[in-house]
Design an enzyme around this catalytic site. Structure first.
Site, PDB file in Angstrom:
ATOM      1  N   GLY A   1      33.059  45.188  28.546  1.00 29.83           N
ATOM      2  CA  GLY A   1      31.883  45.698  29.255  1.00 29.83           C
ATOM      3  C   GLY A   1      30.799  44.649  29.407  1.00 29.83           C
ATOM      4  CB  CYS A   2      29.200  42.396  26.964  1.00 27.59           C
ATOM      5  SG  CYS A   2      28.592  43.725  25.896  1.00 27.59           S
ATOM      6  CB  THR A   3      33.044  39.932  29.931  1.00 28.16           C
ATOM      7  OG1 THR A   3      33.098  39.443  28.585  1.00 28.16           O
ATOM      8  CG2 THR A   3      33.536  38.856  30.882  1.00 28.16           C
TER       9      THR A   3
ATOM     10  CE  LYS B   1      31.238  40.465  18.352  1.00 24.95           C
ATOM     11  NZ  LYS B   1      30.429  39.303  18.071  1.00 24.95           N
TER      12      LYS B   1
ATOM     13  CB  ALA C   1      27.630  38.467  31.490  1.00 27.87           C
TER      14      ALA C   1
END
Length: 151
Positions: free
Chosen positions: A45-47, A40, A50
Site C-alpha cells: 500500500g505504501c509503495t 512503512k 508513494a
C-alpha cells in the site's frame, strides 16, 4: 488532539532521507504543501501511494506545491525506498513518532498499524484538508483536487 482543518501546521525539525536536518519552516508558510503520513517503506500500500504521488508530482509542482512523506522508517530505509522507486519528493524519518504525535495521527487496526493520513495546507501553513483513509491511492487525487482549489 488531532490537527483539524483551520489549524496551523506546527513547527518541527527532523532528519530527511539523506540525513540532513529538515526544518518545517523552510517550506511551511511559504508554499502550499501536502504532508502525508504512511505506515512503512516497501509495503504494498505504501509503495502504491508513494508511486502515485511520484507519478503526479509534476502536477503538484506546477501548482507551486511541495509533497512530503513521513513515516517512522530510518533515514537509510527512506533513501533505499527513494532510489528503488525514483521518488522525487522529500521523505522524513519520524523514528520517535514525535511528528506523528504532534499532528495527532492515530494508529489503525487496533493500534497495530500506524495511520495513513494526508494533510493539505495553504501557503500560510493553514490546514485546508485532512484525509484519513487506509486506502493508499485515494490520497493523491484528493490532495491534488484541494491544491487546485487553494492556489
Amino acid at each position: 488532539m488531532a490537527l483539524q482543518v483551520g489549524d496551523k501546521i506546527p513547527h518541527f525539525s527532523v532528519k530527511d532521507n539523506v540525513g540532513n536536518d529538515f526544518n518545517s519552516e523552510s517550506i511551511i508558510g511559504k508554499k502550499a504543501v501536502v504532508i502525508y503520513f504512511y505506515p512503512k517503506d516497501n509495503t504494498p500500500g505504501c509503495t502504491a501511494q508513494a508511486c502515485s504521488f511520484r507519478d503526479q508530482y509534476q502536477d503538484f509542482k506546477d501548482l507551486g506545491a511541495e509533497v512530503i512523506g513521513i513515516s517512522s522508517d530510518s533515514v537509510t530505509s527512506h533513501e533505499k525506498f527513494i532510489q528503488k522507486y525514483k521518488l522525487p519528493f522529500i521523505l522524513l524519518s519520524d523514528s520517535d513518532k514525535k511528528i506523528r504525535n504532534l499532528f495527532g495521527v492515530k494508529t489503525n487496526l487496533f493500534g497495530l498499524l500506524p495511520g495513513r493520513v494526508t494533510y493539505v495546507a495553504d501557503q500560510n501553513g493553514i490546514i485546508q484538508m485532512v484525509f484519513d483513509s487506509l486506502s493508499a491511492t485515494k490520497h493523491i487525487p484528493k490532495a491534488l483536487e484541494m491544491i487546485k482549489k487553494i492556489v
